[in-house]
Design an enzyme around this catalytic site. Structure first.
Site, PDB file in Angstrom:
ATOM      1  N   LYS A   1      19.344 -59.845  11.786  1.00 16.71           N
ATOM      2  CA  LYS A   1      17.947 -60.122  11.440  1.00 16.71           C
ATOM      3  C   LYS A   1      17.933 -61.451  10.693  1.00 16.71           C
ATOM      4  CE  LYS A   1      14.865 -60.214   8.795  1.00 16.71           C
ATOM      5  NZ  LYS A   1      14.087 -61.458   8.509  1.00 16.71           N
TER       6      LYS A   1
ATOM      7  N   GLU B   1      25.388 -60.793  -1.121  1.00 16.68           N
ATOM      8  CA  GLU B   1      25.602 -62.123  -1.692  1.00 16.68           C
ATOM      9  C   GLU B   1      24.237 -62.605  -2.155  1.00 16.68           C
ATOM     10  OE1 GLU B   1      25.230 -65.467  -2.476  1.00 16.68           O
ATOM     11  OE2 GLU B   1      25.822 -66.225  -0.494  1.00 16.68           O
TER      12      GLU B   1
ATOM     13  N   CYS C   1      23.279 -71.068  -2.350  1.00 15.57           N
ATOM     14  CA  CYS C   1      23.606 -69.981  -3.284  1.00 15.57           C
ATOM     15  C   CYS C   1      24.615 -70.448  -4.311  1.00 15.57           C
ATOM     16  CB  CYS C   1      24.103 -68.759  -2.532  1.00 15.57           C
ATOM     17  SG  CYS C   1      25.088 -69.146  -1.100  1.00 15.57           S
TER      18      CYS C   1
ATOM     19  N   GLU D   1      17.743 -68.458 -10.804  1.00 13.97           N
ATOM     20  CA  GLU D   1      18.017 -69.377  -9.698  1.00 13.97           C
ATOM     21  C   GLU D   1      16.703 -70.077  -9.313  1.00 13.97           C
ATOM     22  OE1 GLU D   1      19.162 -67.460  -5.940  1.00 13.97           O
ATOM     23  OE2 GLU D   1      20.900 -68.790  -5.947  1.00 13.97           O
TER      24      GLU D   1
END
Ligand code: NAI
Ligand code: MG
Length: 477
Positions: free
Chosen positions: A171, A246, A280, A379
C-alpha cells in the site's frame, strides 16, 4: 490513469473512484490513481495467497535469488524512466531521484544474493535427540509505504520480504506511488509469478486500514508517522500479527570542539536539506560544544544563505515539499518559533522560477532552541535545523537522548576514546562517527528504539524479521 497491480494485471478499484496526483513543483494535477477500498485489498490478499501456495512456495532459494537479480538489472535498465517518474511524483531534485533509482536496484541486487544464504542452525541437545531450526517465511506480508522515498523503502521492505520467501501486498502513499506501479510491471516482465508482488493504491484510513485489519496478512512493515504506527499496532494486536515499525526521528548531530569542521559542515547541511528534510533519518538537531558554538553557527549560517530551493527539474539544493499540508506543518513549527522568540540564524532562498502554486520552503537554521520546545522534540519533516550548545560530554549525551525518538545519531570528534564512549551512551539504532549516514548502505541494519519504532530493516538482519523460526526436535535414540 493508473490502476492497481494485482496478480500481474492492471486492475481498477471496485470503488469507481480515483485520487488526483499533484506535482509538488507546481501544485497541478497530472495523473490519477485508484482510490481503493477493503474489497480491492481483499482481492490482492487472495491473489497473494494463491501466488504463494501455487507457485512461489515451490521456488528454491537460488531461483528466487535469480529472479530478484533479474529485477535489479531491469530496474537499472529503466533507471532514467523510474527516476523521472519519482522526480515528478515527489518533487525530488534530479540527483536525488537518480540516487533513489540506483538504491532500488541495489536493494534487489543485495537481497538476490542473500536468498540462498539464509539458514537455520543445529543445536546440541540431550543424548538421542537432534534439534534444528528452520527460517520460514511469514507468508503474505503487508507493506505500508510513505511518500518520501517510495522506491528506496519499497526496495528495502519488499526486497527483504521476497528474499525470505514471502509474497507482498503493498500500500504505497496516496501522495506518491507511480514508480512502484511501474516496478511491479517490470517485475512481471522479468518473470515474477502472478500474485507475488501486488500494489493497491489509496488513502491510509481506507485501504491502509483494511491492510492492517486483514486476517490474511501475516506480517506488516510500516514506515510513517508515530501516530499511525500506534494505530497499526492496535489493529494488528487484535489478531497478534507481527509488525515492523520505522517511525522517524529527531536525530542529533553532535559536534565537539576537536571535530574536523571541513568534513562536518557539508555533512550537517546535507543531513537536513536532503529530500527537503523529509527524511526519517534527517539530522535535525545540532548539538555543539559551547567552545565552538558561535564560529560554527556563523559558518553554517553562510552556507544556509547560499542554499537554493526550486522546481525539481532545476536540480537545486532542495526541491519542494510533498504537498500543501506538509508546507503548512513546517510553517506551524516556524510560527511557534517566532512566538517563543527563538532566533533565526539564516535562511536559504526560493528561486524566482518557482511557481507560486508549488510547495516550497526555504531551509532554516534556528539557534538556542530550548530542549523541551516542540522544535527540539518533534519531527518537523522539513528543512529546519535547530541548534543548541552543550557544556561537556555528559551534557551532550543527556541532550542527545532527551527526545522520544532514537533512530540515528552523528558524532564529530577526533578523540578515539570519546568516539566509543559516545557510541555506547547514545540511545539510537545507528550511530555514525565522523560521518552521517555512511552513504546509506543497503548492508547496514536500520531501525529505531523508543518512538522511532522497532524491528530492523536493511542488511541481512532484516531477513530475520521477515521469517519466523521453527524448532524441530527429533528423538532417534
Ligand atoms: P502517515 O503515517 O499518515 O503515512 C504513512 C503511510 O501510512 C501512507 O502510506 C499512508 O497512506 C498510510 N496510512 C495513513 N493512515 C493509515 C491508517 N489509519 N492505517 C494504515 N495506513 C495508514 O504520514 P503522513 O500523514 O504522510 O505524514 C505525516 C508526518 O509523518 C510527516 O510530517 C512526518 O513527520 C511523518 N512521516 C515519517 C516518515 C518516515 O520516513 N519515518 C514517512 C512519512 C511521514
Ligand atoms: Mg497521515
Amino acid at each position: 490513469m493508473q490502476f492497481n497491480y494485482i496478480a500481474n494485471a492492471c486492475t481498477p478499484s471496485s470503488s469507481g473512484r480515483t485520487i488526483a496526483m499533484l506535482d509538488p513543483s507546481d501544485g497541478q494535477p497530472y495523473d490519477e490513481i485508484q482510490r481503493s477500498n477493503a474489497a480491492d485489498l481483499d482481492l490482492a490478499v487472495r491473489a497473494a495467497r494463491q501466488g504463494l501456495e501455487a507457485v512461489w512456495h515451490k521456488f528454491s532459494a537460488a531461483e528466487r535469488g535469480r529472479l530478484l537479480m533479474r529485477l535489479s538489472l531491469k530496474i537499472t535498465e529503466h533507471a532514467d524512466e523510474l527516476s523521472a517518474i519519482e522526480q515528478r511524483d515527489c518533487g525530488k531534485p534530479t540527483k536525488q531521484a537518480r540516487a533513489d533509482a540506483a538504491a532500488l536496484a541495489r536493494y534487489f541486487e543485495f537481497y538476490a544474493g542473500a536468498c540462498d544464504k539464509l539458514h537455520g542452525e543445529t543445536i546440541p541437545y540431550l543424548d538421542g535427540y537432534s534439534v534444528l531450526t528452520w527460517r520460514e517465511p511469514h507468508g503474505v506480508t503487508g507493506h505500508i509505504i510513505p511518500w518520501n522515498y517510495p522506491m528506496q523503502i519499497f526496495g528495502r521492505s519488499v526486497g527483504g520480504a521476497l528474499a525470505a520467501g514471502n509474497v507482498c501486498v503493498v500500500k504505497p502513499a496516496e501522495d506518491a506511488c507511480l514508480s512502484l506501479l511501474r516496478v511491479a510491471q517490470l517485475a512481471a516482465e522479468v518473470g515474477f509469478p502472478a500474485g507475488v508482488i501486488n500494489i493497491v493504491t489509496g488513502y491510509g484510513h481506507e485501504v491502509g486500514d483494511a491492510l492492517a485489519r486483514h486476517p490474511g496478512i501475516d506480517h506488516i512493515s510500516f514506515t510513517g508517522s508515530p501516530a499511525i504506527g500506534t494505530l497499526i499496532q492496535q489493529v494488528a494486536a487484535q489478531r497478534h500479527c507481527p509488525v515492523t515499525l520505522e517511525l522517524g526521528g529527531k536525530s542529533p548531530q553532535i559536534v565537539f570542539a576537536d571535530a574536523d569542521l571541513e568534513a562536518a559542515v557539508p555533512a550537517i547541511i546535507s543531513g537536513i536539506v536532503q529530500n527537503s528534510g523529509q527524511t526519517c533519518s534527517a539530522g535535525s538537531r545540532l548539538l555543539v560544544d559551547l567552545a565552538i558554538y558561535e564560529p560554527l553557527l556563523e559558518r553554517l549560517g553562510q552556507a544556509f544563505e547560499n542554499l537554493r530551493v526550486g522546481p525539481a527539474a532545476m536540480d537545486l539544493d532542495l526541491g519542494p515539499l510533498i504537498r500543501q499540508q506538509q508546507q503548512q506543518r513546517v510553517w506551524d513549527f516556524l510560527s511557534d518559533a517566532q512566538v517563543a522568540n527563538i532566533t533565526m540564524v539564516a535562511q536559504g532562498k526560493v528561486v524566482e522560477e518557482a511557481p507560486q502554486t508549488g510547495f516550497y520552503q526555504a531551509p532554516t537554521l534556528l539557534r538556542d532552541v530550548p530542549v523541551t520546545h516542540r522544535l527540539a522534540q518533534e519531527e518537523v519533516f522539513g528543512p529546519v535545523l535547530v541548534a543548541m550548545s552543550f557544556r561537556d560530554e555528559d551534557h551532550a549525551v543527556e541532550m542527545a537522548n532527551a527526545t522520544p525518538f532514537g533512530l540515528v545519531a552523528g558524532v564529530w570528534t577526533a578523540d578515539g576514546a570519546r568516539q566509543f564512549r559516545m557510541a555506547r551512551r547514545i540511545r539510537s539504532g545507528q550511530v555514525f562517527i565522523n560521518n552521517y549516514g555512511a552513504g546509506g548502505g543497503v548492508e547496514l541494519p536500520f531501525g529505531g528504539i523508543k518512538s522511532s519504532g522497532y524491528g530492523r530493516e536493511k542488511g541481512v538482519e532484516a531477513l530475520h524479521g521477515f521469517t519466523t523460526l521453527k524448532t524441530v526436535a527429533i528423538k532417534h535414540g
